[in-house]
Scaffold this active site. Structure first.
Site, short mmCIF file in Angstrom:
data_model
loop_
_atom_site.label_atom_id
_atom_site.label_comp_id
_atom_site.label_asym_id
_atom_site.label_seq_id
_atom_site.Cartn_x
_atom_site.Cartn_y
_atom_site.Cartn_z
N CYS A 1 1.08 -1.06 0.15
CA CYS A 1 -0.28 -0.19 0.37
C CYS A 1 1.25 1.38 -0.28
CB CYS A 1 -0.57 -0.13 0.82
SG CYS A 1 -1.85 1.50 1.19
N GLU B 1 -3.22 1.08 -6.57
CA GLU B 1 -2.34 0.18 -7.29
C GLU B 1 -1.67 0.19 -8.57
OE1 GLU B 1 0.79 -1.50 -6.54
OE2 GLU B 1 -0.27 -2.10 -4.76
#
Length: 271
Positions: free
Chosen positions: A2, A114
């Site tokens: 993350c 992402e």
């Protein structure tokens, strides 16, 4: 992993979702659609109030800095590298094990970004061509639009170069726990592109479903073996992912337009 996420919910909204008992209006943060390491972020935690005789933990919404600085660290310089802690080793790593035992938190998000490298670009790399990969960003979020409750840790660090009464004498920092990305089909898949989170990236933030919130935040639970049971992956089929503008790749860009769903990947970044 993350490395970037979005957090647009305000304290009033979060207070209702997490049953917050204490938060300071002066710690209010503006909606952030491109949260990057070292930024200040919201975190939910259970902790006794300062200067209060009652030792009972109180559910608080606090403003923390993203990038954990261990209490024993001599300087805060490594914070930007400690934004994530792996679920598989968080109980044994010196930087995280103390916080894992007693200082766990929830970091609320709308979802996280992402980047996936297109198959075309990967093939070029395999062939040995000197071409910089172009990556398509995806936004990953709960399919039902609920809050993405990321499992986190927090820590206190004392800057000994400053006097006790200095407002920056104490740092409160946090880290997001990550786990293996789901290999099951997404609840909603893009028409073009990945159909599982693992096809986007091998890691993902550990999402805590509401039935785990109280147990995760409970500071009285300190046994590592007991706590590791809370690191299990959430049920499958809760997530969706869709392509978003490559503008999110620049941390200076910040606005709700970053979350706009594209009809397909940007040209040149086909999955």
């Amino acid at each position: 992993m993350c490395g970037r996420y979005a957090a647009s919910r305000g304290p009033e909204d979060l207070a209702g979702i997490f049953e917050i008992e204490k938060w300071e209006p002066e710690e209010t943060l503006a909606p952030d659609y491109n949260v990057a390491p070292t930024k200040e972020v919201y975190a939910v935690l259970d902790r006794p109030l300062k200067d209060v005789e009652d030792p009972k933990p109180v559910r608080q919404l606090r403003k923390l800095k993203w990038g954990l600085v261990p209490s024993w660290s001599k300087t805060p310089e490594g914070a930007a590298r400690m934004i994530n802690a792996r679920a598989e080793t968080v109980h044994e790593k010196p930087s995280y094990r103390r916080a894992f035992a007693t200082r766990r938190c929830i970091i609320p998000a709308d979802g996280y970004y992402e980047w996936v490298t297109s198959k075309q670009e990967r093939d070029l790399e395999v062939e040995g061509r000197k071409k910089r990969p172009r990556k398509q960003p995806y936004f990953v979020l709960p399919a039902d639009g609920s809050v993405f409750a990321m499992a986190g840790l927090y820590e206190f660090w004392r800057d000994k170069t400053l006097p006790d009464d200095h407002p920056q004498a104490w740092w409160v920092t946090c880290s997001v726990i990550t786990t293996e990305a789901e290999q099951s089909p997404l609840a909603v898949s893009p028409a073009e592109g990945p159909h599982t989170l693992a096809e986007i990236h091998p890691r993902m933030p550990l999402m805590l479903t509401p039935d785990r919130w109280d147990s995760w935040l409970d500071p009285s639970r300190t046994d590592h073996d007991d706590l590791r049971s809370l690191l299990a992956a959430p049920p499958e089929g809760l997530m969706r992912a869709y392509p978003v503008t490559t503008a999110v790749s620049n941390v200076r860009n910040n606005g709700a337009e970053l979350l706009k769903e594209l009809e397909g990947p940007v040209e040149g970044t086909l999955f």
